[in-house]
Design an enzyme around this catalytic site. Structure first.
Site, short mmCIF file in Angstrom:
data_model
loop_
_atom_site.label_atom_id
_atom_site.label_comp_id
_atom_site.label_asym_id
_atom_site.label_seq_id
_atom_site.Cartn_x
_atom_site.Cartn_y
_atom_site.Cartn_z
N HIS A 515 -12.44 59.61 71.78
CA HIS A 515 -11.31 60.36 71.19
C HIS A 515 -10.34 59.10 70.66
CE1 HIS A 515 -7.94 63.37 71.70
NE2 HIS A 515 -7.15 62.11 71.63
N GLU A 516 -9.90 58.20 71.48
CA GLU A 516 -9.26 57.08 71.02
C GLU A 516 -9.73 56.50 69.85
OE1 GLU A 516 -6.43 57.40 72.28
OE2 GLU A 516 -6.88 58.81 74.17
N HIS A 519 -8.81 58.25 66.81
CA HIS A 519 -7.22 58.03 66.35
C HIS A 519 -7.15 56.42 65.61
CE1 HIS A 519 -5.11 61.18 68.38
NE2 HIS A 519 -5.44 60.74 69.42
N HIS A 522 -8.44 56.47 62.21
CA HIS A 522 -7.21 57.29 61.47
C HIS A 522 -6.30 56.03 60.99
CE1 HIS A 522 -4.76 61.13 61.24
NE2 HIS A 522 -4.79 60.68 60.15
ZN LIG Z 1 -5.10 62.02 71.22
#
Ligand SMILES: [Zn+2]
Length: 726
Positions: A515-516, A519, A522
Site C-alpha cells: 500500500h505505502e 503511494h 505515485h
Molecule cells: Zn494510504
C-alpha cells in the site's frame, strides 16, 4: 496513509508540508490535539553561521545532508525562510505589471523554495526521530507557520492578481495543466474566504476561529473522556485473554500506578482485543458501553454541544460562500463532486452489507446454541462470537503465515511489480546520508535507465517514531524550477529482529508494505510541471486509489508463489494456506461494512442539512440509522461524540472517501484481470499515463475513464467484500 498538505493559496511548495502526518491505516486516524505552551529554544549564533539550510546540498540527488543537520539549525532556518518567502510573495502581489500566468502564478509556484526545503526535513523527522527537544521546537514552529500561511491567504493584492489571471484563463493561450493550476489556486483562495468583503469577511473569519477552537476542544474532550474510563481487572478476571494481552494489560496498570492488577483502556488496541477474546460477558458489556459512550457521558468532557455548534457553524459558513450546505462545499473539489454521488455509493454498499451481516449473525446464533449460551445476543457479544466463528471456519495460524513473509523478499516483490508495470529498477545506495542507520536508500531508474528519484525505506519501529505506516517526501517532483527529482520515503513499524535474525511480518503488514509503496510510486512517477499539482497532492477520494490498487498485486497467486517463500526452506506457501487466507478475507465483512457505513451516513446527514436547528445527538443518530434499517447489534464505528475524523480531523463530509477509493481500486485492478495478465502492457501503460504520472493535472473522473475506458462500477468492490451481486 500519506502526508497531507495544508491547502494554502499560492504557498504551494511550502505549506504543502506543514501539516504532515495523516495515517494510512485505512479507517483509523488518531487525532492528537495536545497543544502545550511553546517553549523557548535558544538560537545559537554559531548555528546560523554554518547552517546547512543556508547552503546548497552537494549530495547525490541533492538529498538532505542528514550527517550535518542538527536540531539547532531548524529554528533559524525556518525564520529566515519565512521572511524570504514573504518578501517573494509581496514582490508578486505589489508588482505594477498586468497580472499574467507567468508573472503571478508561476512566480508563486517558485516562491518559498527555502521554506519547503527546511519544512520537509523537519516534519519528517518529527514523525520518525522525535524527542523532547524536537517536540518543543514543533510547538514553537507550528503556530508561526500557521500565521505565515494566514498572512499569505489574507493578502488582498495577491488575490486580485490571481483572480485576474483566473478570469482571463480561457483567453490567454494557457495549456490544460496551467488552467487547472489557476483554477485550483483560485478556488482554494475563494474557499478560504478571499472573495468576501466587509461584514461577510469578518463573519467568515469569526466562524473559522470558533470552529477551530471547537474542534480542538472536541479532540481534547475525546481524549480526556477516554482516559477517564478504567476497567481494572483482578487475577480472576482474565479468562479468554492471551498472554500478550495480559502482559499489555499488566503493563498499563503498572504505568498508572495500580501495580499487580490489569488495566483495559479505551484505546482501540486495548479494548478491541478484549471484546474479541474475554470470556467474561459482564466485563465485555462494561468495556463496550464505555467505548461506545466516549464524549457522551454528560460530564465536563461531553461533546454533544460541540457537535451541534460545529454543524451549525459549518452550515453557516457554506452559505456565506454560496453553497447549499457544508457537503456541497466539501465535495465540490473531489472526484465524487456531489453529495448525491457519495450517498449513492454508500447506499449501494449498505443494502448488501445488511444482508451479509444477517448471515453472519445466523452463524453466531448457531454457534451460541451449540455452546449452550443462555443469554440474548447483544452488541458486546458480536466481536467475541465472530472470533469463535472465524476460528472454527477459517483457522489461520498467524505465526505459520509470518514465516513466508520475510522483509527482504517482500521488498524484492514490491520492486518486481514496479518493474513489470512501469519498467522501474531499484539500486541500493549506501553513499546517501540517512538520519538513522536502519534507513535504506535506493536509486530509482526508468525503463530507459534514466534516474527518476530516490526511494527511502524506514521499516522499523523505535520509541522516537510515530506508530502506523505512511508515505512522505523530502522533496516532490516538478519541472518549473528545473528538472527536480522526487525524494520519497515509506515508513513502517515492524519489530526489529535480533542480530542475524530475519524480519518476519504478518500478511496484513505485507499488504501495508505494498500500500505505502503504491503511494511512493505515485510520488516517484509524478511527471508534471508545477509543484502544487505533483504526485499525491490530490483529493482525498483519489489519493488512496494508487495505493490500494497496488495492494492487489501481493494477493495474486503468481506473486505469492514467487515471493512468499519460507524464510528457512525457501519453499512456496502451501496451496491450502493461500486458499485459507483468501477465504478468510471476506469474513465478518458485513459487520465491518455496517460499522463503517453507519458512521459515513451520519457524517453525510449532519453536513447535508440546509437548516440546522437544535440537534439531539443520540436521537439524531437513532433516527438516521433507524431509517436505513441498521441491525441492532452493530453500532457506528465512531459515534458522533468521538468521531474525530469529522469533528477534529478534516474528514467532515468526507468519511465516505475510504469506500470511494475502494471502488476505484477494486474496479481498477479488474482491468488487469480482464486482460488476462496481471502485468498487461497496455493496461499498465494507461495506468501510468492517467494515474501514476499525472498528479492533479487531470479531472479525476476523466483520468479514471482514460485508464479504464469507462466510469467505475461498484461490482468488484461488492464481490471483494463477499457481497452477493444480482
Ligand atoms: Zn494510504
Amino acid at each position: 496513509m500519506y502526508k497531507k498538505r495544508i491547502s494554502a493559496l499560492a504557498s504551494a511548495s511550502v505549506v504543502s508540508l506543514a501539516l504532515l502526518a495523516t495515517g494510512c491505516s485505512k479507517q483509523e486516524q488518531p487525532t492528537s490535539t495536545e497543544a502545550p505552551a511553546a517553549e523557548q529554544v535558544k538560537e545559537e549564533t554559531a548555528a546560523v553561521e554554518s547552517n546547512p539550510f543556508f547552503e546548497p546540498w552537494n549530495t547525490p540527488f541533492s538529498a538532505p545532508p542528514f550527517d550535518i543537520i542538527k536540531t539547532e539549525h531548524f529554528l533559524p532556518a525556518f525564520e529566515k525562510a519565512m521572511t524570504m518567502h514573504l518578501e517573494e510573495v509581496d514582490a508578486i502581489a505589489n508588482a505594477d505589471s498586468v497580472p499574467t500566468f507567468a508573472n503571478t502564478v508561476e512566480q508563486l509556484e517558485l516562491s518559498g523554495a527555502e521554506l519547503s526545503r527546511v519544512a520537509y526535513v523537519f516534519f519528517n523527522l518529527t514523525g520518525t526521530e522525535s524527542n523532547d527537544e524536537m517536540q518543543a521546537l514543533q510547538r514553537e514552529i507550528s503556530p508561526k507557520l500557521t500565521r505565515h500561511s494566514n498572512t499569505i491567504q489574507m493578502n488582498e493584492a495577491l488575490f486580485k492578481r490571481i483572480k485576474a489571471v483566473h478570469d482571463s484563463r480561457n483567453d490567454s493561450n494557457l495549456k490544460a495543466e496551467q488552467i487547472r493550476l489557476v483554477e485550483r489556486l483560485y478556488n482554494e483562495a475563494v474557499r478560504s474566504g478571499a472573495n468576501l468583503e466587509g461584514e461577510d469577511r469578518e463573519k467568515f473569519a469569526k466562524i473559522n476561529e470558533r470552529i477551530s477552537s471547537l474542534t480542538t476542544e472536541f479532540g481534547q474532550n475525546m481524549l480526556n473522556d477516554s482516559r477517564n474510563f478504567k476497567l481494572v481487572l483482578e487475577e480472576g478476571d482474565l479468562a479468554g485473554m492471551s498472554q500478550s494481552m495480559i502482559d499489555a494489560a499488566s503493563a498499563s496498570a503498572k504505568a498508572q500506578g495500580i501495580e499487580g492488577k490489569y488495566l483495559i483502556t479505551l484505546q482501540r488496541s486495548s479494548v478491541e482485543p478484549f471484546l474479541q477474546f474475554s470470556d467474561r460477558r459482564d466485563l465485555r458489556e462494561k468495556a463496550f458501553k464505555g467505548w461506545a459512550s466516549r464524549g457522551d457521558n454528560d460530564n465536563e468532557y461531553d461533546n454533544k454541544a460541540n457537535v451541534e455548534e460545529i454543524v451549525k457553524l459549518r452550515s453557516e459558513r457554506a452559505k456565506l460562500l454560496g453553497y447549499k450546505h457544508h457537503s456541497d462545499y466539501v465535495l465540490s473539489n473531489t472526484m465524487a463532486s456531489s453529495p448525491e454521488a457519495a450517498m449513492d455509493l454508500l447506499m449501494k454498499v449498505w443494502t448488501p452489507a445488511v444482508a451479509k451481516a444477517e448471515q453472519e449473525k445466523q452463524w453466531i446464533l448457531e454457534l451460541m446454541k451449540e455452546q449452550g449460551a443462555d443469554h440474548e445476543f447483544a452488541a458486546w457479544d458480536w466481536r467475541y462470537y465472530a472470533e469463535k466463528v472465524r476460528k472454527a471456519r477459517f483457522d489461520l495460524d498467524q505465526g505459520e503465515i509470518a514465516q513466508y513473509f520475510e522483509l527482504n523478499n517482500m521488498i524484492e516483490a514490491k520492486f518486481y511489480v514496479a518493474k513489470q508495470l512501469f519498467g522501474l529498477t531499484f539500486t541500493e545506495r549506501t553513499d546517501i546520508p540517512v538520519y538513522n542507520d536502519v534507513v535504506r536508500v535506493w536509486e530509482v531508474k526508468d525503463a530507459s535507465n534514466n534516474p527518476i528519484g530516490l526511494f527511502f525505506g524506514d521499516y522499523y519501529a523505535r520509541p522516537t517514531k510515530q506508530s502506523g505506516a505512511w508515505m512522505s517526501a523530502f522533496r516532490t517532483q516538478q519541472k518549473l524550477a528545473g528538472d527536480i527529482k522526487p525524494l520519497i520515503i515509506n515508513n513502517m513499524n515492524l519489530n526489529q529482529p535480533a542480530d542475524g535474525e530475519p524480519t518476519l511480518m504478518s500478511y496484513s503488514d505485507a499488504v501495508t508494505l505494498f500500500h505505502e509503496f503504491g503511494h511512493a510510486l505515485h510520488g516517484l512517477l509524478s511527471n508534471v510541471t508545477y509543484p502544487t499539482l505533483a504526485g499525491t497532492n490530490v483529493s482525498r477520494d483519489w489519493v488512496e486509489f494508487p495505493a490500494q490498487l497496488y495492494e492487489h498485486f501481493i494477493a495474486q497467486p503468481y506473486m505469492l508463489n514467487k515471493f512468499a517463500r519460507h524464510y528457512k526452506t525457501n519453499k512456496p506457501m502451501p496451496e491450502a494456506l493461500i486458499q485459507r487466507i483468501k477465504d478468510a478475507s471476506t469474513f465478518n465483512q458485513g459487520f465491518a461494512t455496517i460499522e463503517y457505513t453507519a458512521s459515513a451516513l451520519v457524517d453525510m446527514a449532519y453536513h447535508k442539512m440546509t437548516e440546522v436547528d437544535s440537534i439531539d445527538v443520540r436521537a439524531f443518530e437513532d433516527k438516521i440509522l433507524g431509517d436505513y434499517g441498521k441491525p441492532e447489534e452493530i453500532i457506528m464505528r465512531h459515534r458522533s461524540t468521538h468521531f474525530g475524523h469529522i469533528f477534529a480531523g478534516g474528514y467532515d463530509s468526507a468519511y465516505y472517501a475510504y469506500m470511494w477509493s475502494e471502488i476505484l481500486d477494486s474496479d481498477g485492478f479488474n482491468a488487469f484481470v480482464e486482460a488476462g495478465n496481471i502485468f498487461d502492457k497496455e493496461t499498465s501503460q494507461k495506468l501510468y499515463d492517467f494515474v501514476f504520472s499525472t498528479g492533479d493535472t487531470l479531472n479525476y473522473e476523466e483520468a479514471y475513464k482514460g485508464f479504464r475506458g469507462r466510469a467505475p462500477t461498484t461490482d468488484a468492490l461488492l464481490e471483494n467484500r463477499g457481497f452477493k451481486t444480482e
